[in-house]
Each structure stands twice: as structure tokens, then as C-alpha cells.
Design a protein around this motif. Structure first.
Motif, short mmCIF file in Angstrom:
data_model
loop_
_atom_site.label_atom_id
_atom_site.label_comp_id
_atom_site.label_asym_id
_atom_site.label_seq_id
_atom_site.Cartn_x
_atom_site.Cartn_y
_atom_site.Cartn_z
N GLU A 87 0.83 -1.21 0.00
CA GLU A 87 0.00 0.00 0.00
C GLU A 87 0.86 1.26 0.00
O GLU A 87 0.57 2.23 -0.72
CB GLU A 87 -0.92 -0.02 1.21
CG GLU A 87 -2.04 1.00 1.17
CD GLU A 87 -3.06 0.74 2.26
OE1 GLU A 87 -4.26 0.74 1.96
OE2 GLU A 87 -2.65 0.54 3.43
N GLY A 91 -0.13 2.68 -3.47
CA GLY A 91 -1.36 3.40 -3.19
C GLY A 91 -2.51 2.48 -2.84
O GLY A 91 -2.46 1.27 -3.06
N PRO A 92 -3.59 3.06 -2.29
CA PRO A 92 -4.67 2.25 -1.73
C PRO A 92 -5.48 1.46 -2.75
O PRO A 92 -5.94 0.35 -2.45
CB PRO A 92 -5.56 3.28 -1.01
CG PRO A 92 -5.20 4.60 -1.64
CD PRO A 92 -3.77 4.50 -2.05
N LYS A 93 -5.69 1.98 -3.97
CA LYS A 93 -6.56 1.30 -4.93
C LYS A 93 -5.97 -0.03 -5.38
O LYS A 93 -6.62 -1.07 -5.33
CB LYS A 93 -6.83 2.20 -6.13
CG LYS A 93 -7.79 1.58 -7.14
CD LYS A 93 -8.07 2.52 -8.30
CE LYS A 93 -9.02 1.88 -9.31
NZ LYS A 93 -9.28 2.77 -10.48
N GLN A 94 -4.70 0.01 -5.83
CA GLN A 94 -4.04 -1.22 -6.26
C GLN A 94 -3.83 -2.16 -5.09
O GLN A 94 -4.00 -3.39 -5.21
CB GLN A 94 -2.71 -0.88 -6.92
CG GLN A 94 -2.01 -2.06 -7.60
CD GLN A 94 -0.71 -1.63 -8.26
OE1 GLN A 94 -0.38 -0.44 -8.31
NE2 GLN A 94 0.05 -2.59 -8.78
N GLN A 96 -5.71 -2.47 -2.49
CA GLN A 96 -6.98 -3.09 -2.14
C GLN A 96 -7.22 -4.35 -2.95
O GLN A 96 -7.61 -5.39 -2.42
CB GLN A 96 -8.13 -2.11 -2.38
CG GLN A 96 -9.51 -2.64 -2.04
CD GLN A 96 -9.72 -2.93 -0.57
OE1 GLN A 96 -9.18 -2.22 0.28
NE2 GLN A 96 -10.48 -3.97 -0.26
N LEU A 97 -6.94 -4.27 -4.25
CA LEU A 97 -7.15 -5.43 -5.12
C LEU A 97 -6.18 -6.56 -4.77
O LEU A 97 -6.57 -7.72 -4.68
CB LEU A 97 -6.98 -5.01 -6.57
CG LEU A 97 -7.43 -5.99 -7.65
CD1 LEU A 97 -8.86 -6.45 -7.42
CD2 LEU A 97 -7.31 -5.33 -9.02
N GLU A 100 -7.24 -8.18 -1.48
CA GLU A 100 -8.37 -9.09 -1.62
C GLU A 100 -7.93 -10.45 -2.14
O GLU A 100 -8.58 -11.47 -1.88
CB GLU A 100 -9.41 -8.48 -2.57
CG GLU A 100 -10.13 -7.26 -1.98
CD GLU A 100 -10.94 -6.50 -3.02
OE1 GLU A 100 -10.90 -6.91 -4.21
OE2 GLU A 100 -11.61 -5.51 -2.66
N GLU A 388 -7.85 -7.34 -15.13
CA GLU A 388 -7.76 -6.40 -14.02
C GLU A 388 -6.85 -6.93 -12.91
O GLU A 388 -5.97 -6.21 -12.41
CB GLU A 388 -9.15 -6.10 -13.45
CG GLU A 388 -9.12 -5.08 -12.31
CD GLU A 388 -10.48 -4.88 -11.65
OE1 GLU A 388 -10.65 -3.85 -10.97
OE2 GLU A 388 -11.35 -5.76 -11.80
N ARG A 389 -7.03 -8.17 -12.53
CA ARG A 389 -6.21 -8.72 -11.44
C ARG A 389 -4.77 -8.96 -11.91
O ARG A 389 -3.83 -8.75 -11.15
CB ARG A 389 -6.85 -10.01 -10.91
CG ARG A 389 -8.14 -9.68 -10.16
CD ARG A 389 -9.04 -10.83 -9.76
NE ARG A 389 -8.61 -12.18 -9.76
CZ ARG A 389 -8.68 -13.01 -8.70
NH1 ARG A 389 -9.13 -12.55 -7.55
NH2 ARG A 389 -8.32 -14.26 -8.80
N ALA A 392 -2.97 -5.69 -11.76
CA ALA A 392 -2.62 -5.26 -10.40
C ALA A 392 -1.24 -5.79 -10.01
O ALA A 392 -0.46 -5.10 -9.33
CB ALA A 392 -3.68 -5.74 -9.41
#
Length: 427
Positions: A87, A91-94, A96-97, A100, A388-389, A392
Motif C-alpha cells: 500500500e 497506493g490504496p486502490k491497487q 486493495q485489489l 483481496e 484487471e487482477r 494489479a
């Protein structure tokens, strides 16, 4: 043609019986050619076959020959660098994925074992053992971090509680992850290979990829054959060699050492690990151990940078085992071996695409049992157009080792010495 057998190990000696697999002779055509029959390659092949692709897997030696068939056999969640480090970097967006996905690999393993009836001594429960109060504080933070990403099968343990599950007095506490666990790693790989073949996939052993002919319709060449494919997945990790030169500069093979005792019997084995959980400590250069299905203790640790084979593995690891369990001083060591994993400077996996049709995943940095199973799913998604994954991971920054290939080993060893000293001093 050379025939490369498994190295001597407890896993090879206790492997489930499997039929011999031929070497590739002549030319074959397929949708996807997977290079490497370790966890990354087998997981990729399984997900692709389940989604209708034709798949050929090329293995230079035998299924699970590398890290997949030699590792400590521990199902450990997340990555070699945890989600908070990611993070801060991306950053938080990438993050987060990626967060998960951090606990998905273990679920995939259990799904595979159940769906394909894989006999690999699967047991639930993994312990992170803290040697110092500072390490215990880190575990408390880690629990909060993992729970933020929905992972709740965790229990913090004080000293009396950890003594209930680990018969060792050097720990001040720990954390139990019931979604962790352990397996016979080679039998898991062999079971996954059988699943690949049950779905129509083909695995060729003793068939090293010696050259990739790139282009719109790439071709993978072996000593006695070639595979024409629409896509290639490169999954050789620490055993890839220089097949893809641009992947070698940002990674380094490293060795870890493992020993296995003679059978201990129920009473002694249960006194060491009463609940049959696996354990790893929280040091930078960590030790890890667990019981086998026939009540031996497998104990591993140490890192050899540059992947040299130490002359006397038992001399390196046995003192570590006796520090944890002095009651084993008269126990015989039946097996000792080394295996290589691929280290990256960031200690995060490298995922990407070369051109339009060559995909790769490598560099698990010692955290590969769960990640490789996730990687196979992510690579298969990308080949289906769901990237998308994959993106990331592919967008994580990676850098070459300082000094290039010539100096990367001494620089990494110096860093390890520094962190090992911190462990010893309790920092």
C-alpha cells in the motif's frame, strides 16, 4: 537424452506412484504452451483447461522437480511483503485489489484437493511464533491488517496459549491462522498434474525449453521437438535459467535447506506439536517446521544466495532444530536436501507479458505455495481477456539488483547478514 531424476528428499521417497510421462518428440500444436510443471504451471494449466483451452506443459525434469516438490509444505497466506508495504508503494486502490487476493491461494489449494481427490496429507492450522515482544507487536498489527481485508480466521496467542500448540519454550506468543496449514508438497503437485491430464492436458517430462521463437504464433523448442501455440506461459521460476534473458536481471535464485527426522512415534511427535499445526518463527531469516503424515519432523531454514548447494545441510539446520527442541538430540536425520526459490529485490512476485502472447509469473521470494496457485488463476483470467487482477500484479514496480548479476549475490548476502544480526540482537 539426459534423464533428470528427483533429488533425494523425504518427499521423493514418499511420493505417490504415478505413471511415467514421455519426453516431447516431434511437433505438436496447442492453444497454450506452459513452460514448467511446478505449481505456477500446473495451476495455470488447470484453470485454462477448465475454461476450454488446449494445453501442453513442458517440464525440464519431472513434475514438481523444483521448489514445488522440495519446499517446507506450509500453506502461508499473503505475500513475502505484506499488504501494508504494498500500500505504501502503490497506493490504496491497487493495494486493495492485491489485498483481496492475498488469501485466495490457500482456498484454491483446498478446492483442488477436494475436487480432484488429491492425497497430500492436507492439515489445517499454521502458527506464526514470536521470539520477542517486538515480534509479538508486529503480529498484533498483522492481525488488524489482515482483518481489514476480510481475513478473520486468526487468534493471537499469549505464552501459555502457544505452549498448548508448540512444545517449545523460546516463544513469547504467536498468532494462529486456521486457514493456513500444511501439505506433502510433491504429492500436491503430482495430484494436480493428474488432474491436468484428466481434463485432456498433456505433460511432457525431460523436455526442457531451450529456445522460444517469438512472433504472432510463437514456438517453444525442446531438444527433440517443438510446440506451436497461440500463447506461452513462462513458469520456470528459479529453474528457468536464461531462457528469457529479460527476466533474469531482476531476480536471483536462492537456496533453502530442509532436514527430516526418522519417525518419532506418536508420543514424541505429539509432545512437539500437539495440534499438528505447522510453525514458522518471525525472524527475517526464519525457521519453519511441521510434522509429516508418518510423524517425522520436517525442519527448514537458512538461505544460500546464488543457489549453491551447501556441503553439509544437516550441520546447518540440525542446530536450529535442537535449539527449538533439545529433546531431539539423539534423533537420527533421515533426509537432508536443498531447493531453490526465486528472490526479487522487492520480495514481491513479478508478473507480466512479453509482446502480445508470452505471459509470465515468477519471484515468489520464499512465499510461493499459496501465491503460485493464485498466479495460475490470474494468468488464466488474462488469457481470457479479464486482465484487471493480472494488471494489479503487473503494475508493481521492480528493479534490478545493485551491481547486476555479478554483484547481486554478495549484496543480497550482506543485507541478509544485517537482518540476521538484528534478529540475534532482538531489534
Amino acid at each position: 537424452m539426459a534423464n533428470t531424476p528427483y533429488p533425494e528428499s523425504y518427499y521423493a521417497a514418499s511420493a505417490n506412484a504415478v505413471p511415467p510421462r514421455p519426453a516431447l518428440q516431434g511437433e505438436v500444436e496447442t492453444d497454450v504452451c506452459v513452460i514448467g510443471a511446478g505449481y505456477t504451471g500446473l495451476s495455470s494449466a488447470l484453470f485454462l483447461l477448465e475454461n476450454g483451452f488446449r494445453v501442453v506443459v513442458l517440464e525440464a525434469a519431472k513434475v514438481g522437480f523444483g521448489a514445488s516438490g522440495r519446499n517446507g509444505g506450509q500453506i502461508v497466506n499473503s505475500y513475502s511483503r505484506d499488504i501494508d508495504v504494498i500500500e505504501r508503494s502503490v497506493g490504496p486502490k491497487q493495494a486493495q485489489l492485491l489485498g483481496e487476493m492475498a488469501f485466495e491461494g490457500g482456498r484454491i489449494i483446498r478446492e483442488r484437493v477436494a475436487k480432484y481427490n488429491i492425497q497430500c496429507d492436507l492439515k489445517d492450522g499454521g502458527v506464526f511464533a514470536a521470539i520477542t515482544a517486538k515480534q509479538m507487536g508486529h503480529l498484533e498489527s498483522q492481525k488488524r491488517l489482515w482483518e481489514r481485508f476480510g481475513h478473520t480466521q486468526l487468534e493471537l496467542m499469549d505464552q501459555p496459549r502457544i505452549r498448548e500448540v508448540v512444545g517449545c519454550d523460546q516463544y513469547v506468543g504467536g498468532m494462529l491462522d486456521m486457514s493456513g496449514g500444511h501439505i506433502h508438497p510433491l504429492n500436491l503437485a503430482l495430484g494436480e498434474a493428474a488432474a491436468v491430464e484428466s481434463l485432456g492436458g498433456t505433460i511432457y517430462e525431460q523436455s526442457p525449453a531451450v529456445r522460444i521463437e517469438r512472433g504472432a504464433n510463437p514456438v517453444v523448442h525442446t531438444p527433440q521437438g517443438k510446440v506451436r501455440a497461440k500463447f506461452i506461459i513462462v513458469a520456470g521460476n528459479a529453474y528457468l535459467g536464461n531462457l528469457v534473458p529479460e527476466l533474469a536481471a531482476k531476480s536471483m535464485p536462492c537456496g533453502t535447506q530442509v532436514i527430516t527426522t526418522e519417525p518419532l512415534g506418536d508420543a514424541l511427535a505429539n509432545s512437539l506439536l500437539p495440534r499438528d499445526y505447522c510453525v514458522e518463527d518471525c525472524n527475517y531469516l526464519l525457521d519453519y517446521y511441521r510434522l509429516t503424515g508418518d510423524k517425522r519432523l520436517i525442519f527448514g531454514g537458512g538461505v544460500v544466495y546464488g543457489a549453491r548447494d551447501p556441503a553439509n545441510i544437516e550441520a546447518i539446520i540440525r542446530p536450529k532444530m535442537l535449539k527449538a527442541f533439545p529433546q531431539l538430540k539423539d534423533v537420527k536425520i533421515d533426509y537432508a536436501w536443498t531447493g531453490n526459490f526465486l528472490l526479487t529485490l522487492s520480495r514481491l512476485p513479478q508478473v507480466g507479458r512479453l509482446g502480445d502472447n508470452i505471459y509470465y509469473s515468477q519471484g515468489c521470494s520464499g512465499h510461493g505455495v499459496t501465491y503460485t496457485h493464485l498466479a495460475g488463476k490470474v494468468l488464466a483470467e488474462a488469457l481470457r481477456g479479464q486482465a484487471e487482477r493480472f494488471d494489479a500484479f503487473a503494475d508493481l514496480p521492480h528493479y534490478p539488483f545493485p551491481g547486476g548479476q555479478l554483484l547481486r549475490t554478495p549484496f543480497a548476502a550482506l543485507g541478509a547478514w544485517y537482518y540476521g544480526l538484528r534478529d540475534k540482537l532482538g531489534f
